[in-house]
Write a protein that holds these residues in place. Structure first.
Motif, mmCIF file in Angstrom:
data_model
loop_
_atom_site.group_PDB
_atom_site.id
_atom_site.type_symbol
_atom_site.label_atom_id
_atom_site.label_comp_id
_atom_site.label_asym_id
_atom_site.label_seq_id
_atom_site.Cartn_x
_atom_site.Cartn_y
_atom_site.Cartn_z
ATOM 1 N N ALA A 18 0.833 -1.210 0.000
ATOM 2 C CA ALA A 18 0.000 0.000 0.000
ATOM 3 C C ALA A 18 0.862 1.252 0.000
ATOM 4 O O ALA A 18 0.563 2.233 -0.690
ATOM 5 C CB ALA A 18 -0.923 -0.006 1.215
ATOM 6 N N ALA A 19 1.958 1.223 0.764
ATOM 7 C CA ALA A 19 2.865 2.368 0.809
ATOM 8 C C ALA A 19 3.541 2.575 -0.535
ATOM 9 O O ALA A 19 3.688 3.710 -1.005
ATOM 10 C CB ALA A 19 3.911 2.165 1.908
ATOM 11 N N VAL A 20 3.949 1.466 -1.176
ATOM 12 C CA VAL A 20 4.592 1.546 -2.484
ATOM 13 C C VAL A 20 3.622 2.108 -3.520
ATOM 14 O O VAL A 20 3.959 2.996 -4.296
ATOM 15 C CB VAL A 20 5.071 0.149 -2.932
ATOM 16 N N GLU A 21 2.411 1.556 -3.519
ATOM 17 C CA GLU A 21 1.437 1.975 -4.528
ATOM 18 C C GLU A 21 1.124 3.457 -4.410
ATOM 19 O O GLU A 21 1.025 4.170 -5.418
ATOM 20 C CB GLU A 21 0.160 1.146 -4.388
ATOM 21 N N GLY A 22 1.001 3.929 -3.168
ATOM 22 C CA GLY A 22 0.736 5.351 -2.981
ATOM 23 C C GLY A 22 1.905 6.216 -3.399
ATOM 24 O O GLY A 22 1.741 7.250 -4.046
ATOM 25 N N ALA A 23 3.128 5.766 -3.043
ATOM 26 C CA ALA A 23 4.317 6.550 -3.375
ATOM 27 C C ALA A 23 4.590 6.567 -4.871
ATOM 28 O O ALA A 23 5.047 7.562 -5.427
ATOM 29 C CB ALA A 23 5.525 5.989 -2.626
ATOM 30 N N MET A 24 4.317 5.429 -5.531
ATOM 31 C CA MET A 24 4.638 5.314 -6.944
ATOM 32 C C MET A 24 3.490 5.711 -7.855
ATOM 33 O O MET A 24 3.629 5.649 -9.075
ATOM 34 C CB MET A 24 5.066 3.881 -7.262
ATOM 35 N N VAL A 54 7.012 -7.008 -4.677
ATOM 36 C CA VAL A 54 5.934 -6.016 -4.681
ATOM 37 C C VAL A 54 6.218 -4.938 -5.721
ATOM 38 O O VAL A 54 5.345 -4.554 -6.511
ATOM 39 C CB VAL A 54 5.767 -5.386 -3.285
ATOM 40 N N PHE A 55 7.447 -4.455 -5.741
ATOM 41 C CA PHE A 55 7.863 -3.411 -6.685
ATOM 42 C C PHE A 55 7.663 -3.890 -8.124
ATOM 43 O O PHE A 55 7.074 -3.188 -8.954
ATOM 44 C CB PHE A 55 9.328 -3.065 -6.424
ATOM 45 N N ARG A 56 8.131 -5.115 -8.425
ATOM 46 C CA ARG A 56 8.005 -5.654 -9.780
ATOM 47 C C ARG A 56 6.540 -5.802 -10.177
ATOM 48 O O ARG A 56 6.163 -5.485 -11.307
ATOM 49 C CB ARG A 56 8.698 -7.013 -9.878
ATOM 50 N N ARG A 57 5.731 -6.298 -9.257
ATOM 51 C CA ARG A 57 4.327 -6.538 -9.563
ATOM 52 C C ARG A 57 3.604 -5.238 -9.911
ATOM 53 O O ARG A 57 2.827 -5.182 -10.865
ATOM 54 C CB ARG A 57 3.659 -7.224 -8.372
ATOM 55 N N LEU A 58 3.872 -4.204 -9.162
ATOM 56 C CA LEU A 58 3.204 -2.934 -9.416
ATOM 57 C C LEU A 58 3.652 -2.313 -10.739
ATOM 58 O O LEU A 58 2.838 -1.822 -11.517
ATOM 59 C CB LEU A 58 3.462 -1.969 -8.260
ATOM 60 N N VAL A 59 4.957 -2.333 -10.989
ATOM 61 C CA VAL A 59 5.468 -1.755 -12.235
ATOM 62 C C VAL A 59 4.914 -2.510 -13.436
ATOM 63 O O VAL A 59 4.472 -1.907 -14.428
ATOM 64 C CB VAL A 59 7.008 -1.767 -12.251
ATOM 65 N N ALA A 60 4.932 -3.841 -13.345
ATOM 66 C CA ALA A 60 4.469 -4.651 -14.478
ATOM 67 C C ALA A 60 2.982 -4.476 -14.723
ATOM 68 O O ALA A 60 2.535 -4.296 -15.862
ATOM 69 C CB ALA A 60 4.795 -6.125 -14.229
ATOM 70 N N ALA A 61 2.194 -4.509 -13.649
ATOM 71 C CA ALA A 61 0.744 -4.514 -13.809
ATOM 72 C C ALA A 61 0.182 -3.159 -14.185
ATOM 73 O O ALA A 61 -0.770 -3.074 -14.977
ATOM 74 C CB ALA A 61 0.089 -5.016 -12.517
ATOM 75 N N GLN A 62 0.751 -2.095 -13.647
ATOM 76 C CA GLN A 62 0.097 -0.793 -13.769
ATOM 77 C C GLN A 62 0.654 0.099 -14.867
ATOM 78 O O GLN A 62 0.021 1.078 -15.241
ATOM 79 C CB GLN A 62 0.162 -0.055 -12.430
ATOM 80 N N LEU A 63 1.817 -0.219 -15.383
ATOM 81 C CA LEU A 63 2.367 0.658 -16.413
ATOM 82 C C LEU A 63 2.801 -0.116 -17.651
ATOM 83 O O LEU A 63 2.290 0.092 -18.741
ATOM 84 C CB LEU A 63 3.540 1.465 -15.858
ATOM 85 N N MET A 64 3.723 -1.067 -17.472
ATOM 86 C CA MET A 64 4.343 -1.678 -18.628
ATOM 87 C C MET A 64 3.375 -2.546 -19.434
ATOM 88 O O MET A 64 3.473 -2.618 -20.652
ATOM 89 C CB MET A 64 5.563 -2.485 -18.201
ATOM 90 N N ARG A 65 2.441 -3.207 -18.767
ATOM 91 C CA ARG A 65 1.488 -4.027 -19.520
ATOM 92 C C ARG A 65 0.552 -3.174 -20.360
ATOM 93 O O ARG A 65 0.029 -3.622 -21.387
ATOM 94 C CB ARG A 65 0.694 -4.916 -18.563
#
Length: 205
Positions: free
Chosen positions: A73-79, A134-145
């Motif tokens: 949750a902290a990562v998602e909010g920050a990123m 967690v970092f990889r999952r968020l980057v992959a799911a929310q931007l790169m895909r």
């Protein structure tokens, strides 16, 4: 003689705590980012986050669950600024998507408000497998895909991951490790050097 107040179940926050609402949740997230930034993922505890936020540990569990879920949750909010790229960047013409994406990504890092929590997240991700996942999952799911879906190539996901690796690597060297002369270079010079490489990963034959 008045009746004693009913006891609450173990692990559940008091009614006044659980009713605190979004402000309390945001305070916990702010405290979590500070703790992860100062201590890293391994040395940060739910109890420490709760203490920094001025709440009971049960309330942290109530809102987020495990430490990994607090971190996510902290990562998602920050990123969020870096991940939620506007449609004009992702959905525009592919012949210059590398420059649009590079300029947007580095622009987020250039902003001190968004850079500080991002640095905290990256530091944890570098040193801990759970945080890295967690970092990889968020980057992959929310931007790169989102970008991969637009590429007419059988290796679209690999292409976007290579582009992401280029951008994240530059960000780490420039803002986290601060290798010179990259750390002090004008951002336009960095964009000019990196964008063609990102473009190549995405669209070159």
């Amino acid at each position: 003689m008045t009746d004693a107040a009913p006891r609450r179940g173990r692990g559940r926050p008091a009614r006044t705590e659980s009713a605190a609402g979004p402000a309390t949740r945001d305070r916990i997230l702010d405290a979590a980012r500070e703790e992860f930034s100062a201590r890293g993922y391994d040395k940060t505890s739910v109890r420490g986050i709760a203490k920094a936020a001025g709440v009971d540990s049960a309330l942290v569990h109530h809102y987020f669950g495990t430490k990994e879920q607090v971190f996510e949750a902290a990562v998602e909010g920050a990123m969020a600024p870096a991940l939620a790229a506007p449609e004009a960047i992702v959905d525009g013409p592919l012949d210059d998507v590398g420059e649009r994406l590079t300029r947007f990504f580095l622009g987020v890092w250039e902003n001190p408000t968004s850079r500080t929590p991002l640095l905290a997240i990256v530091r944890s991700a570098v040193n801990n497998d759970t945080a890295a996942a967690v970092f990889r999952r968020l980057v992959a799911a929310q931007l790169m895909r989102r970008i991969a879906a637009r590429l007419d190539a059988p290796d679209a996901e690999l292409r976007t991951e290579l582009a992401a690796a280029q951008l994240v690597g530059v960000a780490m060297l420039r803002y986290l490790i601060r290798i010179e002369p990259l750390a002090s270079a004008d951002v336009e010079r960095v964009v000019a050097g990196v964008a063609p490489v990102v473009q190549g990963h995405l669209t070159n034959p």
